[in-house]
Design a protein around this motif. Structure first.
Motif, short mmCIF file in Angstrom:
data_model
loop_
_atom_site.label_atom_id
_atom_site.label_comp_id
_atom_site.label_asym_id
_atom_site.label_seq_id
_atom_site.Cartn_x
_atom_site.Cartn_y
_atom_site.Cartn_z
N ARG A 254 6.40 -8.50 23.10
CA ARG A 254 7.69 -9.27 22.77
C ARG A 254 7.53 -9.47 21.07
O ARG A 254 6.48 -9.62 20.72
CB ARG A 254 7.59 -10.70 23.35
CG ARG A 254 8.75 -11.49 23.06
CD ARG A 254 8.58 -12.68 23.89
NE ARG A 254 9.97 -13.79 23.59
CZ ARG A 254 10.05 -14.59 22.62
NH1 ARG A 254 8.80 -14.65 21.59
NH2 ARG A 254 10.92 -15.38 22.46
N VAL A 255 8.84 -9.10 20.48
CA VAL A 255 9.08 -9.24 19.24
C VAL A 255 10.26 -10.20 19.07
O VAL A 255 11.48 -9.90 19.59
CB VAL A 255 9.09 -7.89 18.50
CG1 VAL A 255 10.30 -6.97 19.10
CG2 VAL A 255 9.09 -8.15 16.99
N ASN A 256 9.99 -11.15 18.22
CA ASN A 256 11.01 -11.91 17.63
C ASN A 256 11.33 -11.62 16.41
O ASN A 256 10.48 -12.17 15.23
CB ASN A 256 10.68 -13.51 17.83
CG ASN A 256 11.87 -14.56 17.49
OD1 ASN A 256 12.66 -14.00 16.41
ND2 ASN A 256 11.71 -15.55 18.12
N GLY A 257 12.34 -10.83 15.91
CA GLY A 257 12.73 -10.57 14.51
C GLY A 257 14.05 -10.90 13.81
O GLY A 257 14.91 -10.92 14.56
N GLY A 258 13.85 -11.01 12.72
CA GLY A 258 14.89 -11.47 11.93
C GLY A 258 15.99 -10.26 11.29
O GLY A 258 15.29 -9.31 11.12
N TYR A 259 17.09 -10.45 11.36
CA TYR A 259 17.84 -9.28 10.73
C TYR A 259 19.13 -10.16 10.20
O TYR A 259 19.40 -11.35 10.36
CB TYR A 259 18.46 -8.42 11.88
CG TYR A 259 19.31 -8.78 12.77
CD1 TYR A 259 20.61 -8.42 12.88
CD2 TYR A 259 18.82 -9.64 13.82
CE1 TYR A 259 21.61 -8.64 13.90
CE2 TYR A 259 19.62 -9.89 15.00
CZ TYR A 259 21.17 -9.65 14.89
OH TYR A 259 21.96 -10.07 15.97
N ASP A 260 19.99 -9.37 9.61
CA ASP A 260 21.19 -9.85 8.88
C ASP A 260 22.55 -9.62 9.63
O ASP A 260 22.71 -8.48 9.85
CB ASP A 260 21.36 -9.55 7.51
CG ASP A 260 20.23 -10.05 6.45
OD1 ASP A 260 19.64 -11.00 6.87
OD2 ASP A 260 19.91 -9.60 5.51
N ASN A 261 23.45 -10.72 9.91
CA ASN A 261 24.71 -10.34 10.35
C ASN A 261 25.66 -10.86 9.64
O ASN A 261 26.87 -11.17 10.44
CB ASN A 261 24.46 -10.81 11.87
CG ASN A 261 25.75 -10.34 12.91
OD1 ASN A 261 26.02 -9.32 12.86
ND2 ASN A 261 26.24 -11.40 13.63
N GLY A 262 25.48 -11.34 8.57
CA GLY A 262 26.69 -11.66 7.74
C GLY A 262 26.81 -13.10 7.36
O GLY A 262 27.72 -13.51 6.60
#
Length: 642
Positions: A254-262
């Motif tokens: 399992r990975v909980n990862g951040g990303y950008d959505n504006g």
């Protein structure tokens, strides 16, 4: 990176390759690990790697242990014929291109079971940490006649850590690196009185770096996108008689990862969970007949957690979108020894896929709605036959498979390969294969909730592949030269729902064609305590309708590495060079070169310290327009082995 200079360097390598092969017969003897390597993926039965007719390679445990904080996709891209792209870090959505094929045209297995999810057809590579893997088998070229749908570019079989043949074996690792990265993993395995067992687990976390750049204004959020990852694996087997064994395997990550959505005030996250379970019965039914019966279950869950449509508390539900895939996989494989040098495999497989989507529609910012697929289940019944024959200097592999996919009907694929030993160390090969990719649930049934809708009338993508090659191997050297040519038709691509109405939205159609052709040279040579490896890919992945280079794929990639052992110290260097690529809208992305350093030191027989320094010169490069890549980064790992 200037294309002309890359190709000039590549030309030198290509010209030197035949000289390397001929020169080695006088070189001093040294062992090559791959000489005794056994692979299963290339023919579904065990073979020595040196005897495999297809373009096949193995990433071994030693290579994986020196991967540092490199993701699985990065590790794979250091092998010839493979490129990768992620959306701003190892925790984000990852695409893999094998021989120029799309990411959903390469089949990925875990311990022999497919993990390409049914929603998009793309495997969750970002969820699989390299330290949970024992080895990786890579088969390049169409392999649908062995494994069915999605194997147009090839097959990658990720084999997790296995039980050992010792009474007790154990290991542990602890490492720290740039971006606040830390990693911890440990495991035990053993065998006694017919029982075998293994248990391992790991945890990784990183503060990360900003996933997007200012060239991506609609998604950019100037923050650090962290990730947290954990995994656990286990196996238990019992052999009550020689070659009569029952085993159970479990793998969860399992990975909980951040990303950008504006949204600059919201920490967008993507939670990816992958689970794989299997029960396998291996039985020798007669001297000439081995049966393998397997029942497997795979779970792929992906949840995107975005800002609520209305940021006022309690005014709207949060912006979560979830895709779920459940796959029940049943197989019965029978391996027959027809004669001393002839084998035949007959297999039946049943695949049952179920999907669910909680897909958010944000077109009305004050009233978020959710859609699901109109159809949520399909099944595939498959029969496979594989023949292997060795007749002196002549070698043959033939395979034939029929897949009955519930939405699209029967698809028959075949493969034929022939090898001829020019000398005791040099073999020429020629092969032809067909392949296909079944439309995913997103392709077929994506709900009409935001200007895009799936097309249930889609047909499978189809491919025809041909290749010729030379393979040389002796005690100190390896050399492979391959030319391949693949034509893909019925490519599934976006098209206007109503060409006369620009506001009607879009759907998909079988409207594309592509040609994937290339020339690969790969080799390795050992002299004394020094080992040199190099590979060169000269390819032309082309959209036949527009005559343009396929997106995010380079035409030239050069990989070189060298390592040398000084008693307890092993030091190495790697150089990866790629020429220019293009992104959506034919946006130009410049070529680049990355220089990495590695080292390991044996403190005692049981303790080792390992160091990896990626992108030593802090080169700026782009894999996907508007998404960031890591700068210079280092990782130090302390390893203990029992």
């Amino acid at each position: 990176m200037n294309t002309r200079s890359i190709r000039r360097s590549a030309g030198v390598l290509a010209c030197a390759a035949p000289l390397l092969a001929s020169a080695q017969q006088a070189a001093p003897s040294a062992s090559v690990a791959q000489l005794d390597t056994i692979v299963v993926t290339a023919s579904r039965t065990p073979q020595e790697l040196k005897n495999v007719l297809s373009d096949t390679s193995v990433i071994d445990r030693e290579t994986l242990s020196r991967a540092g904080q490199s993701s699985l996709a990065e590790v794979l891209s250091r092998s010839h014929g493979i490129e990768y792209v992620n959306n701003g870090g190892p925790q984000t959505a990852t695409s893999l291109f094998m021989r120029g094929a799309n990411s959903n045209q390469t089949l990925v297995l875990i311990d022999g079971q497919r993990i390409n999810n049914a929603s998009s057809g793309i495997p969750a590579l970002n969820a699989i940490p390299a330290d949970s893997i024992e080895r990786i088998e890579i088969v390049r070229g169409a392999a649908s006649s062995l494994y069915g749908a999605d194997a147009i570019g090839g097959v990658i079989n990720v084999i997790t850590r296995q039980a050992s043949d010792k009474p007790l074996s154990a290991y542990s690792n602890i490492g720290f690196g740039t971006y606040g990265t830390s990693s911890y993993n440990a495991g035990i395995s053993g065998a006694s009185n017919g029982w075998t067992y293994s248990l391992s687990g790991g945890y990784q976390q990183s503060h990360g770096f900003d996933a997007t750049t200012t060239r991506n204004p609609f998604s950019h959020n100037p923050d650090k996108d962290s990730y947290y990852q954990n995994n656990v694996a286990g196996s238990l087997g019992y052999e009550w008689k020689p070659e009569q064994k029952l085993s159970v395997q479990v793998y969860q990550t399992r990975v909980n990862g951040g990303y950008d959505n504006g949204e600059p005030y919201f920490n967008d996250r993507s939670v990816q969970k992958l689970e794989n379970y299997s029960i396998t019965s291996e039985n020798r039914l007669a001297d000439f007949w081995k049966s393998t019966l397997r029942v497997g279950y795979m779970v792929d869950d992906n949840e995107s957690r975005n800002a609520p449509a209305d940021l006022s508390p309690g005014n709207s539900p949060d912006g979560r979108t979830t895709f779920r895939t459940r796959q029940n996989q049943y197989s019965w494989q029978n391996d027959f020894r027809l004669a001393e040098n002839q084998k035949f495999t007959l297999a039946y497989e049943h695949l049952d896929q179920r999907v669910k989507g909680d897909i958010a529609d944000f077109t009305d910012f004050m009233n978020v709605t959710y859609g699901d697929y109109s159809q949520t289940r399909r099944h595939v019944n498959s029969f496979t036959g594989v023949y292997l024959g060795d007749f002196g200097r002549h070698h043959v592999q033939a395979s034939l498979r029929n897949d009955n996919v519930s939405e699209v009907g029967h698809r028959t694929t075949g493969g034929l390969a022939y090898g001829f030993d020019l000398t005791g160390n040099l073999r020429a090969t020629v092969a032809a294969n067909t392949g296909f990719r079944a439309p995913s649930f997103n392709d077929l049934y994506y709900p009409d909730i935001g200007g895009y809708v799936g097309n249930p009338r889609l047909k499978p993508e189809e491919s025809r592949n041909g290749e010729i090659g030379l393979k040389y191997q002796d005690d100190t050297s390896e050399l492979g030269v391959v030319y391949y040519h693949t034509r893909v038709k019925n490519l599934i691509q976006t098209q206007a729902l109503d060409p006369s109405n620009p506001f009607a939205g879009s759907t998909l159609g079988n409207v594309g064609r592509a040609t994937l052709q290339g020339f690969t040279v790969s080799g390795a040579h050992s002299f004394g305590n020094t080992r040199i490896r190099a590979s060169l890919d000269l390819s032309n992945p082309k959209n036949d309708d527009t005559n343009e280079q396929l997106l995010r794929r380079a035409r030239t990639v050069l990989r070189t590495s060298i390592d040398h052992r000084f008693d307890q110290l092993l030091v190495g260097a790697e150089w990866y060079v790629s020429d220019e690529r293009y992104d959506v809208g034919q946006t130009y992305m410049a070529g680049y070169g990355l220089f990495n350093l590695t080292a390991s030191y044996d403190i005692t027989r049981n303790f080792q310290v390992q160091v990896r320094w990626n992108n030593v010169f802090d080169k700026h490069y782009t894999l996907a327009e508007g998404y960031a890549t890591p700068g210079s980064n280092a990782f130090v790992n302390l390893s203990w082995r029992m």
